[in-house]
Design a protein around this motif. Structure first.
Motif, PDB file in Angstrom:
ATOM      1  N   LEU A  15      -7.186 -10.471   8.463  1.00  0.00           N
ATOM      2  CA  LEU A  15      -6.354 -10.954   7.369  1.00  0.00           C
ATOM      3  C   LEU A  15      -6.236  -9.863   6.297  1.00  0.00           C
ATOM      4  O   LEU A  15      -7.236  -9.387   5.771  1.00  0.00           O
ATOM      5  N   THR A  16      -5.003  -9.477   6.020  1.00  0.00           N
ATOM      6  CA  THR A  16      -4.727  -8.471   4.991  1.00  0.00           C
ATOM      7  C   THR A  16      -4.089  -9.175   3.805  1.00  0.00           C
ATOM      8  O   THR A  16      -3.127  -9.920   3.963  1.00  0.00           O
ATOM      9  N   ASP A  44      -4.092   1.158  10.544  1.00  0.00           N
ATOM     10  CA  ASP A  44      -2.686   1.549  10.365  1.00  0.00           C
ATOM     11  C   ASP A  44      -1.865   0.556   9.544  1.00  0.00           C
ATOM     12  O   ASP A  44      -0.890   0.938   8.917  1.00  0.00           O
ATOM     13  N   HIS A  45      -2.210  -0.706   9.570  1.00  0.00           N
ATOM     14  CA  HIS A  45      -1.543  -1.772   8.814  1.00  0.00           C
ATOM     15  C   HIS A  45      -0.022  -1.745   8.988  1.00  0.00           C
ATOM     16  O   HIS A  45       0.724  -1.599   8.020  1.00  0.00           O
ATOM     17  N   PRO A  46       0.490  -1.903  10.224  1.00  0.00           N
ATOM     18  CA  PRO A  46       1.940  -1.843  10.440  1.00  0.00           C
ATOM     19  C   PRO A  46       2.708  -2.954   9.730  1.00  0.00           C
ATOM     20  O   PRO A  46       3.826  -2.710   9.237  1.00  0.00           O
ATOM     21  N   ASN A  47       2.163  -4.166   9.629  1.00  0.00           N
ATOM     22  CA  ASN A  47       2.868  -5.252   8.940  1.00  0.00           C
ATOM     23  C   ASN A  47       2.959  -4.993   7.438  1.00  0.00           C
ATOM     24  O   ASN A  47       4.006  -5.225   6.829  1.00  0.00           O
ATOM     25  N   LEU A  48       1.878  -4.515   6.850  1.00  0.00           N
ATOM     26  CA  LEU A  48       1.882  -4.226   5.407  1.00  0.00           C
ATOM     27  C   LEU A  48       2.877  -3.125   5.082  1.00  0.00           C
ATOM     28  O   LEU A  48       3.698  -3.267   4.178  1.00  0.00           O
ATOM     29  N   PHE A  49       2.821  -2.018   5.822  1.00  0.00           N
ATOM     30  CA  PHE A  49       3.740  -0.919   5.527  1.00  0.00           C
ATOM     31  C   PHE A  49       5.185  -1.279   5.856  1.00  0.00           C
ATOM     32  O   PHE A  49       6.118  -0.812   5.200  1.00  0.00           O
ATOM     33  N   GLY A  50       5.385  -2.152   6.849  1.00  0.00           N
ATOM     34  CA  GLY A  50       6.731  -2.660   7.131  1.00  0.00           C
ATOM     35  C   GLY A  50       7.250  -3.487   5.965  1.00  0.00           C
ATOM     36  O   GLY A  50       8.429  -3.392   5.594  1.00  0.00           O
ATOM     37  N   HIS A  70      -8.620  -5.821   3.531  1.00  0.00           N
ATOM     38  CA  HIS A  70      -8.486  -6.255   4.920  1.00  0.00           C
ATOM     39  C   HIS A  70      -9.834  -6.770   5.391  1.00  0.00           C
ATOM     40  O   HIS A  70     -10.863  -6.162   5.134  1.00  0.00           O
ATOM     41  N   ARG A  71      -9.821  -7.881   6.091  1.00  0.00           N
ATOM     42  CA  ARG A  71     -11.062  -8.467   6.592  1.00  0.00           C
ATOM     43  C   ARG A  71     -10.831  -8.983   7.998  1.00  0.00           C
ATOM     44  O   ARG A  71      -9.971  -9.815   8.219  1.00  0.00           O
TER      45      ARG A  71
END
Length: 89
Positions: A15-16, A44-50, A70-71
């Motif tokens: 969960l971010t 990498d956190h693709p959803n966050l950076f998207g 992020h956890r």
């Protein structure tokens, strides 16, 4: 294809939570905040950076800063398949 939360956690998603600080064009002296939360893959956190790219392309509010955490909710060592159930009256 939508995956269940359990499937995502078993594949390494966690969960971010991100807090976006931004300024609207009409009120440049006011700092607003917006909280976003989704399951994402670290580091990498693709959803966050998207979502940040979407914000910069589609939303008028200029980003000031983003703070996130992020956890991982579940790791492979914490989950085990249990076959069977006992009912006690």
């Amino acid at each position: 294809m939508d995956r269940s939360e359990t499937e995502m956690m078993l594949k390494g998603y966690g969960l971010t939570t991100a807090e976006f600080f931004y300024r609207m064009p009409d009120y440049k002296n006011v700092l607003n905040s917006f909280v976003w939360q989704d399951y994402d893959l670290a580091p990498d956190h693709p959803n966050l950076f998207g979502f940040i790219e979407f914000w910069q392309e589609s939303i008028e509010g200029q980003l000031h800063s983003v703070r996130f955490s992020h956890r991982r909710m579940l790791s492979s060592g914490q989950w085990r398949n249990v076959v069977g159930e006992f009912t006690i009256h």
